[in-house]
Design a protein around this motif. Structure first.
Motif, mmCIF file in Angstrom:
data_model
loop_
_atom_site.group_PDB
_atom_site.id
_atom_site.type_symbol
_atom_site.label_atom_id
_atom_site.label_comp_id
_atom_site.label_asym_id
_atom_site.label_seq_id
_atom_site.Cartn_x
_atom_site.Cartn_y
_atom_site.Cartn_z
ATOM 1 N N LYS A 1 0.819 -1.210 0.000
ATOM 2 C CA LYS A 1 0.000 0.000 0.000
ATOM 3 C C LYS A 1 0.856 1.265 0.000
ATOM 4 C CE LYS A 1 -3.892 2.087 2.467
ATOM 5 N NZ LYS A 1 -4.793 1.966 3.631
ATOM 6 N N GLN A 2 1.939 1.273 0.776
ATOM 7 C CA GLN A 2 2.770 2.475 0.930
ATOM 8 C C GLN A 2 3.945 2.516 -0.051
ATOM 9 O OE1 GLN A 2 1.863 4.898 2.914
ATOM 10 N NE2 GLN A 2 0.146 3.715 3.782
ATOM 11 N N GLY A 3 4.248 1.411 -0.704
ATOM 12 C CA GLY A 3 5.350 1.376 -1.652
ATOM 13 C C GLY A 3 6.709 1.480 -0.987
ATOM 14 N N LYS A 4 6.806 0.993 0.235
ATOM 15 C CA LYS A 4 8.077 1.005 0.974
ATOM 16 C C LYS A 4 8.336 -0.375 1.543
ATOM 17 C CE LYS A 4 7.497 5.766 2.681
ATOM 18 N NZ LYS A 4 7.419 6.594 3.904
ATOM 19 N N THR A 5 9.601 -0.613 1.858
ATOM 20 C CA THR A 5 9.939 -1.859 2.557
ATOM 21 C C THR A 5 10.001 -1.574 4.051
ATOM 22 O OG1 THR A 5 12.330 -1.508 2.497
ATOM 23 C CG2 THR A 5 11.314 -2.626 0.592
ATOM 24 N N SER A 6 9.859 -2.618 4.841
ATOM 25 C CA SER A 6 9.922 -2.470 6.291
ATOM 26 C C SER A 6 11.296 -1.993 6.745
ATOM 27 C CB SER A 6 9.576 -3.808 6.971
ATOM 28 O OG SER A 6 8.240 -4.163 6.709
ATOM 29 N N ASP A 7 12.346 -2.424 6.048
ATOM 30 C CA ASP A 7 13.705 -1.982 6.401
ATOM 31 C C ASP A 7 13.839 -0.471 6.242
ATOM 32 O OD1 ASP A 7 14.456 -4.548 6.978
ATOM 33 O OD2 ASP A 7 15.308 -4.949 4.984
ATOM 34 N N GLU A 8 13.234 0.071 5.173
ATOM 35 C CA GLU A 8 13.272 1.524 4.965
ATOM 36 C C GLU A 8 12.548 2.262 6.083
ATOM 37 O OE1 GLU A 8 13.341 1.528 0.038
ATOM 38 O OE2 GLU A 8 11.476 1.895 1.130
ATOM 39 N N VAL A 9 11.401 1.736 6.488
ATOM 40 C CA VAL A 9 10.617 2.366 7.558
ATOM 41 C C VAL A 9 11.384 2.337 8.875
ATOM 42 C CG1 VAL A 9 8.509 2.163 8.948
ATOM 43 C CG2 VAL A 9 8.409 1.862 6.465
ATOM 44 N N ILE A 10 12.024 1.200 9.183
ATOM 45 C CA ILE A 10 12.814 1.091 10.412
ATOM 46 C C ILE A 10 13.960 2.105 10.392
ATOM 47 C CG2 ILE A 10 14.374 -0.424 11.707
ATOM 48 C CD1 ILE A 10 12.578 -2.781 10.822
ATOM 49 N N SER A 11 14.594 2.255 9.238
ATOM 50 C CA SER A 11 15.693 3.227 9.101
ATOM 51 C C SER A 11 15.194 4.661 9.329
ATOM 52 C CB SER A 11 16.335 3.118 7.719
ATOM 53 O OG SER A 11 16.896 1.835 7.533
ATOM 54 N N GLN A 12 13.999 4.982 8.771
ATOM 55 C CA GLN A 12 13.424 6.321 8.940
ATOM 56 C C GLN A 12 13.116 6.610 10.413
ATOM 57 O OE1 GLN A 12 9.993 6.707 6.399
ATOM 58 N NE2 GLN A 12 11.179 6.479 4.509
ATOM 59 N N VAL A 13 12.566 5.607 11.115
ATOM 60 C CA VAL A 13 12.227 5.790 12.528
ATOM 61 C C VAL A 13 13.496 5.969 13.362
ATOM 62 C CG1 VAL A 13 11.222 4.673 14.562
ATOM 63 C CG2 VAL A 13 10.026 4.584 12.368
ATOM 64 N N LYS A 14 14.527 5.202 13.037
ATOM 65 C CA LYS A 14 15.796 5.335 13.760
ATOM 66 C C LYS A 14 16.452 6.687 13.485
ATOM 67 C CE LYS A 14 17.017 0.453 14.220
ATOM 68 N NZ LYS A 14 17.955 -0.637 13.833
ATOM 69 N N ALA A 15 16.175 7.238 12.273
ATOM 70 C CA ALA A 15 16.740 8.542 11.905
ATOM 71 C C ALA A 15 15.982 9.700 12.555
ATOM 72 C CB ALA A 15 16.733 8.701 10.387
ATOM 73 N N GLY A 16 14.850 9.404 13.190
ATOM 74 C CA GLY A 16 14.126 10.459 13.922
ATOM 75 C C GLY A 16 12.709 10.682 13.471
ATOM 76 N N ALA A 17 12.216 9.918 12.497
ATOM 77 C CA ALA A 17 10.830 10.087 12.047
ATOM 78 C C ALA A 17 9.885 9.747 13.195
ATOM 79 C CB ALA A 17 10.552 9.178 10.854
ATOM 80 N N SER A 18 8.911 10.637 13.462
ATOM 81 C CA SER A 18 8.009 10.451 14.607
ATOM 82 C C SER A 18 6.559 10.231 14.194
ATOM 83 C CB SER A 18 8.105 11.666 15.539
ATOM 84 O OG SER A 18 7.783 12.858 14.827
ATOM 85 N N GLU B 1 3.300 8.609 13.727
ATOM 86 C CA GLU B 1 2.793 7.470 14.516
ATOM 87 C C GLU B 1 2.577 6.193 13.694
ATOM 88 O OE1 GLU B 1 -0.860 6.427 17.577
ATOM 89 O OE2 GLU B 1 -0.351 8.518 17.176
ATOM 90 N N PRO B 2 1.983 6.265 12.507
ATOM 91 C CA PRO B 2 1.819 5.041 11.694
ATOM 92 C C PRO B 2 3.158 4.389 11.342
ATOM 93 C CG PRO B 2 0.373 6.749 10.876
ATOM 94 C CD PRO B 2 1.272 7.402 11.867
ATOM 95 N N LEU B 3 4.181 5.222 11.053
ATOM 96 C CA LEU B 3 5.495 4.665 10.726
ATOM 97 C C LEU B 3 6.134 3.998 11.947
ATOM 98 C CD1 LEU B 3 7.126 7.415 8.433
ATOM 99 C CD2 LEU B 3 6.183 5.204 7.753
ATOM 100 N N VAL B 4 5.988 4.652 13.109
ATOM 101 C CA VAL B 4 6.551 4.089 14.354
ATOM 102 C C VAL B 4 5.904 2.737 14.656
ATOM 103 C CG1 VAL B 4 6.738 4.403 16.846
ATOM 104 C CG2 VAL B 4 7.181 6.331 15.312
ATOM 105 N N GLU B 5 4.568 2.672 14.494
ATOM 106 C CA GLU B 5 3.849 1.416 14.749
ATOM 107 C C GLU B 5 4.274 0.344 13.744
ATOM 108 O OE1 GLU B 5 1.518 -1.304 16.567
ATOM 109 O OE2 GLU B 5 2.037 0.703 17.276
#
Length: 419
Positions: free
Chosen positions: A174-191, A193-197
């Motif tokens: 649905k989002q066109g992203k991989t989970s690894d990319e999302v984890i990297s974004q959250v570790k980089a400071g993305a806050s 809420e849907p991405l954090v979850e």
């Protein structure tokens, strides 16, 4: 007498088993001592008479849980399912009564040093009997309870992994992203809420997959039990619990050890006993044959404690009375020969029937008339009278039936003579 509802019409049921095949509701298999599962509609046991099915009401979705189901009723071609059936009282005018209430197994968990209920691979003799049975939960293979639990954990974890994987896959598509990319974004400071979850779920999935892989490796390395320990007199010949000898336990352990060796010639059994009581005809020869042909070692010594090592193996600590010092030995499985105790309803039945019990809680009889209770016309047989093995129970049952017949015929003759 109370006749409990089966929720199955005995006159219509053909015992075909199609209802149990289609039933979607699992329940604990009490006949297999809680090891494994059966369906909510089942037969009490294979040789039951009449050979018809019954519904376990508390486990049934429709009867016990108030849900819509009725799969068994839809499947049954004989139309034998009757959800409206009720318990009913039955009155029987009898000239004699035979009390054959059976027995219960002593609960070894009250002896904490043996670890029953805490150490997975410590089982009772009755549980081991079901593991050995071809119709039992393991089809006769000596799979250890710890591995059976692990197998269940693998199944449950696998279901959770599949559910979470499908959920994350939908997010990725649905989002066109991989989970690894999302984890990297959250570790980089993305806050966001849907991405954090999403990142939390992905990390949780990775942990579960790693745990599942570890469990699968452990399961792949597992083998059936090869080294068995049998501990005699658990709860019997013990002033704390039952002073009497349970009679059949010694030969039962020898029999189980011999059958285990027949299943797998690599199986070695150690029987720990104060003294082995082989009192029946041919029993002493049977015991010796077990030692000579079935890899059985008889150890005279009282087991003090059972602990557990890191591999879930029970460690038996005992005093060898022949060598006169304390030893320990690691086993794959420990079997507790638990005492034979009066069945739970014996005291209440004795009160209703007006018969006395002995000091051990069994039905009281005269030593010279072992089937006659303290009330004329009421007889007893089997373990209702005291601990005994199957051949003696069968002999007593035949004798009790003859005694009951004599009492009834005698009453009829008296009635005719009076008339």
């Amino acid at each position: 007498m109370r006749k409990k509802a089966r929720y199955v019409n005995e006159d219509l049921c053909t015992g075909c088993g199609s209802c149990a095949e289609k039933c979607p509701t699992p329940a604990v298999d009490t006949f297999n001592t809680g090891i494994g599962q059966r369906k909510a509609i089942y037969k009490y046991f294979a040789q039951g008479i009449p050979s018809v099915f019954t519904i376990d009401a508390p486990s049934c979705r429709q009867l016990g849980q108030g849900k819509k189901c009725g799969v068994c009723a839809k499947t049954c071609q004989a139309k034998a399912i009757d959800f409206e059936q009720k318990d009913r009282m039955v009155e029987i005018e009898a000239g004699a009564i035979v009390m054959a209430t059976g027995y219960d197994v002593f609960d070894p968990s009250v002896i904490p040093e043996y670890g029953y209920g805490r150490i997975k691979n410590v089982v009772t003799a009755l549980e081991f009997e079901r593991l050995l049975s071809a119709s039992g939960p393991t089809a006769g293979h000596l799979d250890r309870p710890s591995e059976l639990t692990l197998e269940k954990e693998i199944e449950e974890t696998g279901k959770e992994v599949r559910k979470l994987s499908a959920r994350i896959k939908q997010l990725e598509e649905k989002q066109g992203k991989t989970s690894d990319e999302v984890i990297s974004q959250v570790k980089a400071g993305a806050s966001d809420e849907p991405l954090v979850e999403w990142a939390k779920q992905a990390e949780s999935l990775a942990e579960m997959q790693a745990a599942l892989a570890a469990m699968n490796r452990k399961m792949a390395a597992a083998t059936t039990a090869k080294k068995l320990a049998f501990i005699q007199c658990v709860g019997s010949r013990d002033f704390r619990f039952n002073r009497y000898c349970s009679s059949y336990c010694c030969m039962h352990s020898v029999k189980e050890a011999m059958i285990a060796n027949e299943h797998d010639r690599e199986v070695h059994s150690s029987i720990f006993c104060m003294d082995l009581r082989a009192v029946g005809r041919g029993f002493e020869e049977y015991k010796l044959r077990g030692g000579q042909q079935a890899n059985i070692e008889y150890i005279r010594g009282r087991v003090a404690e059972i602990t557990e090592d890191e591999a879930k193996n029970p460690v038996v600590w005992f005093e060898s009375t022949t060598e006169r010092h304390v030893k320990s030995e690691v086993f794959d499985m420990v079997v507790l020969a638990a005492a034979c105790v009066p069945s739970a309803g014996t005291a209440r039945l004795a009160q209703l029937a007006g018969v006395e019990l002995d000091t051990n809680g069994f039905v009281k009889t005269d030593p010279l008339m072992p089937l006659a209770t303290t009330r004329p016309g009421i007889f007893v047989c089997g373990c209702a009278q005291g601990p005994m093995d199957i051949p003696e129970s069968v002999a007593q049952a035949s004798s009790a039936a003859a005694c009951a017949a004599e009492a009834v015929i005698g009453a009829q003759i008296t009635l005719k003579a009076t008339a």
